[in-house]
Scaffold this active site. Structure first.
Site, mmCIF file in Angstrom:
data_model
loop_
_atom_site.group_PDB
_atom_site.id
_atom_site.type_symbol
_atom_site.label_atom_id
_atom_site.label_comp_id
_atom_site.label_asym_id
_atom_site.label_seq_id
_atom_site.Cartn_x
_atom_site.Cartn_y
_atom_site.Cartn_z
ATOM 1 N N CYS A 2 0.876 -1.174 0.000
ATOM 2 C CA CYS A 2 0.000 0.000 0.000
ATOM 3 C C CYS A 2 0.913 1.223 0.000
ATOM 4 O O CYS A 2 2.114 1.114 0.228
ATOM 5 C CB CYS A 2 -0.843 0.065 1.268
ATOM 6 S SG CYS A 2 -1.851 -1.391 1.529
ATOM 7 N N ARG A 27 1.512 1.646 -5.901
ATOM 8 C CA ARG A 27 1.674 0.657 -4.828
ATOM 9 C C ARG A 27 0.365 -0.041 -4.475
ATOM 10 O O ARG A 27 0.352 -1.004 -3.695
ATOM 11 C CB ARG A 27 2.225 1.337 -3.564
ATOM 12 C CG ARG A 27 3.567 1.993 -3.758
ATOM 13 C CD ARG A 27 4.031 2.651 -2.482
ATOM 14 N NE ARG A 27 4.196 1.687 -1.419
ATOM 15 C CZ ARG A 27 5.262 0.940 -1.227
ATOM 16 N NH1 ARG A 27 6.284 1.064 -2.035
ATOM 17 N NH2 ARG A 27 5.322 0.091 -0.228
ATOM 18 N N TRP A 75 -3.722 -1.598 -1.207
ATOM 19 C CA TRP A 75 -3.659 -2.856 -1.952
ATOM 20 C C TRP A 75 -4.093 -3.906 -0.931
ATOM 21 O O TRP A 75 -3.332 -4.270 -0.042
ATOM 22 C CB TRP A 75 -2.227 -3.116 -2.429
ATOM 23 C CG TRP A 75 -2.073 -4.423 -3.120
ATOM 24 C CD1 TRP A 75 -1.587 -5.583 -2.598
ATOM 25 C CD2 TRP A 75 -2.391 -4.715 -4.470
ATOM 26 N NE1 TRP A 75 -1.600 -6.562 -3.541
ATOM 27 C CE2 TRP A 75 -2.079 -6.061 -4.702
ATOM 28 C CE3 TRP A 75 -2.927 -3.961 -5.525
ATOM 29 C CZ2 TRP A 75 -2.277 -6.680 -5.933
ATOM 30 C CZ3 TRP A 75 -3.109 -4.583 -6.748
ATOM 31 C CH2 TRP A 75 -2.781 -5.917 -6.948
ATOM 32 N N ASN A 101 0.760 -0.015 6.027
ATOM 33 C CA ASN A 101 1.128 -0.813 4.853
ATOM 34 C C ASN A 101 1.804 -2.063 5.392
ATOM 35 O O ASN A 101 2.824 -1.958 6.061
ATOM 36 C CB ASN A 101 2.098 0.006 3.981
ATOM 37 C CG ASN A 101 2.844 -0.830 2.960
ATOM 38 O OD1 ASN A 101 2.304 -1.828 2.483
ATOM 39 N ND2 ASN A 101 4.052 -0.437 2.634
ATOM 40 N N GLY A 102 1.232 -3.235 5.139
ATOM 41 C CA GLY A 102 1.847 -4.467 5.628
ATOM 42 C C GLY A 102 0.792 -5.438 6.121
ATOM 43 O O GLY A 102 -0.402 -5.282 5.837
ATOM 44 N N GLU A 488 7.859 -20.341 -20.274
ATOM 45 C CA GLU A 488 7.730 -19.004 -19.684
ATOM 46 C C GLU A 488 8.877 -18.099 -20.162
ATOM 47 O O GLU A 488 8.658 -16.926 -20.476
ATOM 48 C CB GLU A 488 7.698 -19.125 -18.153
ATOM 49 C CG GLU A 488 7.694 -17.828 -17.375
ATOM 50 C CD GLU A 488 6.531 -16.893 -17.670
ATOM 51 O OE1 GLU A 488 5.577 -17.295 -18.354
ATOM 52 O OE2 GLU A 488 6.599 -15.735 -17.225
ATOM 53 N N LYS A 492 8.354 -14.606 -22.200
ATOM 54 C CA LYS A 492 8.886 -13.317 -21.744
ATOM 55 C C LYS A 492 9.650 -12.645 -22.876
ATOM 56 O O LYS A 492 9.508 -11.460 -23.105
ATOM 57 C CB LYS A 492 9.840 -13.477 -20.554
ATOM 58 C CG LYS A 492 9.261 -13.750 -19.196
ATOM 59 C CD LYS A 492 8.480 -12.645 -18.567
ATOM 60 C CE LYS A 492 7.044 -12.658 -18.997
ATOM 61 N NZ LYS A 492 6.107 -13.409 -18.268
ATOM 62 N N GLU A 495 7.242 -11.416 -25.779
ATOM 63 C CA GLU A 495 6.286 -10.333 -25.519
ATOM 64 C C GLU A 495 6.947 -8.975 -25.318
ATOM 65 O O GLU A 495 6.338 -7.961 -25.633
ATOM 66 C CB GLU A 495 5.320 -10.672 -24.381
ATOM 67 C CG GLU A 495 5.927 -10.806 -23.023
ATOM 68 C CD GLU A 495 4.916 -11.256 -21.977
ATOM 69 O OE1 GLU A 495 3.712 -11.039 -22.144
ATOM 70 O OE2 GLU A 495 5.353 -11.835 -20.969
ATOM 71 N N HIS A 511 12.265 -34.111 -32.326
ATOM 72 C CA HIS A 511 11.078 -34.392 -33.144
ATOM 73 C C HIS A 511 10.656 -33.184 -33.968
ATOM 74 O O HIS A 511 9.476 -33.033 -34.275
ATOM 75 C CB HIS A 511 9.930 -34.864 -32.240
ATOM 76 C CG HIS A 511 10.293 -36.097 -31.470
ATOM 77 N ND1 HIS A 511 10.286 -37.348 -32.031
ATOM 78 C CD2 HIS A 511 10.741 -36.251 -30.200
ATOM 79 C CE1 HIS A 511 10.690 -38.233 -31.127
ATOM 80 N NE2 HIS A 511 10.985 -37.583 -30.004
ATOM 81 N N LYS A 610 -2.511 -5.436 -19.427
ATOM 82 C CA LYS A 610 -2.204 -6.103 -18.158
ATOM 83 C C LYS A 610 -3.304 -7.074 -17.750
ATOM 84 O O LYS A 610 -3.035 -8.130 -17.211
ATOM 85 C CB LYS A 610 -1.972 -5.046 -17.061
ATOM 86 C CG LYS A 610 -1.468 -5.617 -15.751
ATOM 87 C CD LYS A 610 -0.076 -6.207 -15.896
ATOM 88 C CE LYS A 610 0.375 -7.004 -14.714
ATOM 89 N NZ LYS A 610 1.435 -7.959 -15.044
HETATM 90 C C1 F6R Z 1 2.550 -12.662 -19.637
HETATM 91 C C2 F6R Z 1 1.314 -12.181 -19.076
HETATM 92 C C3 F6R Z 1 0.037 -12.797 -19.552
HETATM 93 C C4 F6R Z 1 -0.852 -13.125 -18.341
HETATM 94 C C5 F6R Z 1 -2.227 -13.640 -18.817
HETATM 95 C C6 F6R Z 1 -3.105 -14.060 -17.669
HETATM 96 O O1 F6R Z 1 3.652 -12.005 -19.115
HETATM 97 O O2 F6R Z 1 1.299 -11.309 -18.268
HETATM 98 O O3 F6R Z 1 0.279 -13.926 -20.300
HETATM 99 O O4 F6R Z 1 -0.208 -14.095 -17.577
HETATM 100 O O5 F6R Z 1 -2.877 -12.625 -19.538
HETATM 101 O O6 F6R Z 1 -3.336 -13.007 -16.793
HETATM 102 P P1 F6R Z 1 -3.850 -13.254 -15.319
HETATM 103 O O7 F6R Z 1 -2.827 -14.009 -14.591
HETATM 104 O O8 F6R Z 1 -4.082 -11.887 -14.785
HETATM 105 O O9 F6R Z 1 -5.136 -14.044 -15.450
#
Ligand code: F6R
Length: 615
Positions: A2, A27, A75, A101-102, A488, A492, A495, A511, A610
């Site tokens: 927070c 935050r 948060w 915050n905590g 993963e 990364k 993207e 294969h 996001k």
């Molecule tokens: C990759 C990324 C996306 C999310 C996906 C699911 O870095 O951020 O692939 O992982 O959109 O999002 P959540 O976890 O919010 O359901």
């Protein structure tokens, strides 16, 4: 996580606190509140939503131009985001007001004790317990606010950065920190309190950063007196001259939120297991699991549904559950699951994983699973999010806000929760020995320290990034627990750098993907000591004989891969099931540095969002 802000001095507090909250909104942003002292009374206003929502509300409510105030942007950790759970919180008498915050881990027994002593609570928060504990100590012991805060904090377990104000002592604010940041901006007969320096950087360049376990009484005229919370000893505060600009401060001095979040992982993982694991006693306590343990123990199988990075965490979960808890697991893309007419049994346990808790496909898959009678458990980061409300039970990851679009700390904290659940199931099913269970707890507790160590390879990773930043394609290989990490790592890279990358199980390379390997192709191979090491070494030989460039992610002290690979990046040794928590780190850093070197918008890559709330 927070944000907290405070002001005491000669200027009007409201605009300073409000602007400070806006700066700290990164935050946490599920609710916000302000308390201002008008020279006689406190004026408190708080609301679910963002700081702008608070501002709108305050347009009509704020009538004071008082010079003391505190504010909070939340948060949520305890209690869903709503008006009542928002901070600041009053004590029962209305004399004290607090922002926090905590997490106070032992708030439940403290709350019970206070109820027995006649206190009542309006919110579900640990913070309201703390402010009443301070009030109780203050009245019982007949001490000043600073002393009461100190005594009360010595009775708590957990993490905090707090600011407390007593309307009967309006010339001071008492602050303290343990595990959460707190800075005091020092001006001419005025002081600023904040989670970082961004709320006060335009007023003063001088700041005192409290150390963990320190508290301070901040007085308008007499200045700042710092003490150790535990033993009351006085500390000579170090006033630091700030040389940062505003943006740097919000990002904690990091160039991007993504990098900051990568570096937050040791603490984020700690926050995830904090209060859930008692290592010495060999106990895991997770209400979401313990309250529904029959569902887990009688489950025919576990179905994990998620998207993107969360789906990768689910795949790691599959290996962990099958290995530790001996239960069959299937991991599904939520988007496929919802449209496939899947077979769902009433005795299935469905685990939905989502950082944001808002992903539309995951939400739809949960609804489908519920319609078919399954028990649905959520693993989310955002408290009070749609998915956390739609599921029958759940566990939060407590990773703090993830601002960078590319998910980093969400992944490792999701794996941490999955590990805790698998261990708890294994114990309750009696498929893990007491000593093995204990060893797993001990090792999980050590992971944050090992993540720190893995982060130390950063400069070396930057050099590797410099060499391969112009690559058009990249291959990521891993086996067992680290196959999902390969996926993963590839996600990364693509993207944020827009370089085409693919993750594969190392043995599957033969294969098909092996056809792609030539001297232009960087191949990142996760080759840790405990994960089918010899087999992976053979795969590395196969790449080498086709002149591929090999970047090995290896266990500290490795010799064999070092002799074969073009570069190696070391991670500390750990149990096989916990290697993903470490092997992920260099892959995150590698994609980060490549993207930065290519001049890409790391925190907001093109075409991505996001939280994906549309199909
Ligand atoms: C990759 C990324 C996306 C999310 C996906 C699911 O870095 O951020 O692939 O992982 O959109 O999002 P959540 O976890 O919010 O359901």
């Amino acid at each position: 996580m927070c944000g907290i802000v405070g002001y005491i001095g000669h200027r009007e507090a409201y605009p300073i606190v409000l602007k400070g909250l806006k700066r700290l909104e990164y935050r946490g942003y599920d609710s916000a509140g302000i308390a201002l002292y008008d020279g006689d009374e406190m004026k408190l206003s708080k609301t679910k939503g963002k700081v702008v929502d608070l501002e709108k509300r305050l347009e009509s409510e704020i009538t004071t131009n008082g010079t003391v105030g505190i504010g909070h942007t939340r948060w949520a950790t305890h209690g869903v985001p709503n008006d009542v759970n928002s901070h600041p919180h009053y004590s029962n008498s209305g004399n004290l007001v607090i922002i926090h915050n905590g997490i106070i881990e032992n708030y439940e027994p403290l709350r019970q004790e206070l109820i027995n002593r006649g206190y009542s609570f309006t919110s579900e928060t640990d913070t309201e317990v703390l402010v009443n504990l301070i009030e109780d100590v203050k009245t019982k012991e007949n001490v000043k606010l600073g002393k009461a805060v100190q005594i009360a904090l010595n009775q708590t377990v957990g993490a905090y950065a707090i600011a407390v104000f007593d309307k009967n002592k309006p010339d001071e604010i008492v602050v303290a920190r343990l595990g959460s940041p707190l800075a005091i901006g020092v001006g001419e007969e005025e002081f600023f309190i904040a989670s970082d320096a961004s709320p006060f950087i335009e007023y003063t360049n001088n700041a005192i950063y409290l150390e963990d376990g320190e508290m301070a009484v901040v007085r308008k005229k007499k200045g700042v007196k710092v003490r150790k919370i535990q033993d009351d000893s006085l500390v000579d505060p170090y006033v630091q001259e700030l040389k940062m600009n505003l943006e740097q401060i919000e990002k904690g001095g990091y160039d991007h939120f993504m990098l900051k979040e990568i570096y937050e992982q040791p603490n984020a993982i700690k926050d995830t297991y904090r209060g859930r694991m008692r290592v010495e006693e060999g106990i895991i306590k997770m209400a979401g699991i313990d309250d529904h343990i029959d569902k887990f123990l009688n489950a025919r199988r576990i179905l994990i549904i998620a998207c993107g990075t969360s789906w990768h965490a689910g795949l790691v979960g599959e290996y962990i559950f099958e290995d530790l808890a001996r239960i069959p697991v299937e991991v599904e893309y939520a988007s496929e699951f919802r449209y496939r007419n899947p077979v769902i049994y009433e005795d299935d346990v469905v685990i939905a994983i989502s950082q944001s808790g808002e992903t539309a496909d995951t939400m739809a898959a949960i609804k489908l699973a519920k319609e078919r009678g399954a028990f649905v458990f959520g693993i989310c980061n955002v408290v009070g999010s749609s998915i956390s409300r739609e599921t029958h039970a759940g566990a939060y990851t407590h990773a703090g806000p993830e601002i960078g679009v590319a998910s980093t700390k969400a992944f490792t904290t999701q794996i941490t929760v999955l590990t805790l659940i698998a261990l708890q199931m294994a114990k309750k099913k009696g498929v893990i020995s007491t000593s093995d269970f204990f060893m797993h707890l001990q090792e999980l507790e050590r992971i944050p320290e090992k993540v720190e160590k893995a982060l130390e390879a950063s400069d070396h990773i930057k050099e590797v990034a410099e060499i391969y930043k112009e690559a058009s394609n990249c291959l990521y290989l891993g086996r067992g627990f680290n196959f999902p990490v390969a996926l993963e790592g590839a996600l990364k890279l693509k993207e944020i750098s827009y370089i085409h990358a693919e993750g594969y199980p190392a043995a599957e390379m033969k294969h098909g993907p092996i056809a792609l390997i030539d001297e232009q192709m960087p191949v990142i191979v996760i080759a840790t000591k405990k994960g089918h090491y010899e087999k992976v070494v053979s795969n590395i030989q196969e790449i080498k004989s086709r002149k591929g460039k090999i970047i090995g992610i290896v266990t500290e002290g490795d010799v064999t891969v070092k002799n074969l690979a073009d570069h190696v990046i070391e991670i500390p040794e750990t149990m096989e099931s916990m290697t993903p928590l470490l092997t992920t780190i260099p892959l995150q850093l590698l994609s980060y540095y490549i993207a930065v070197m290519l001049g890409k918008n790391v925190d907001q890559p093109r075409n991505l969002a996001k939280s994906v709330t549309v199909e």
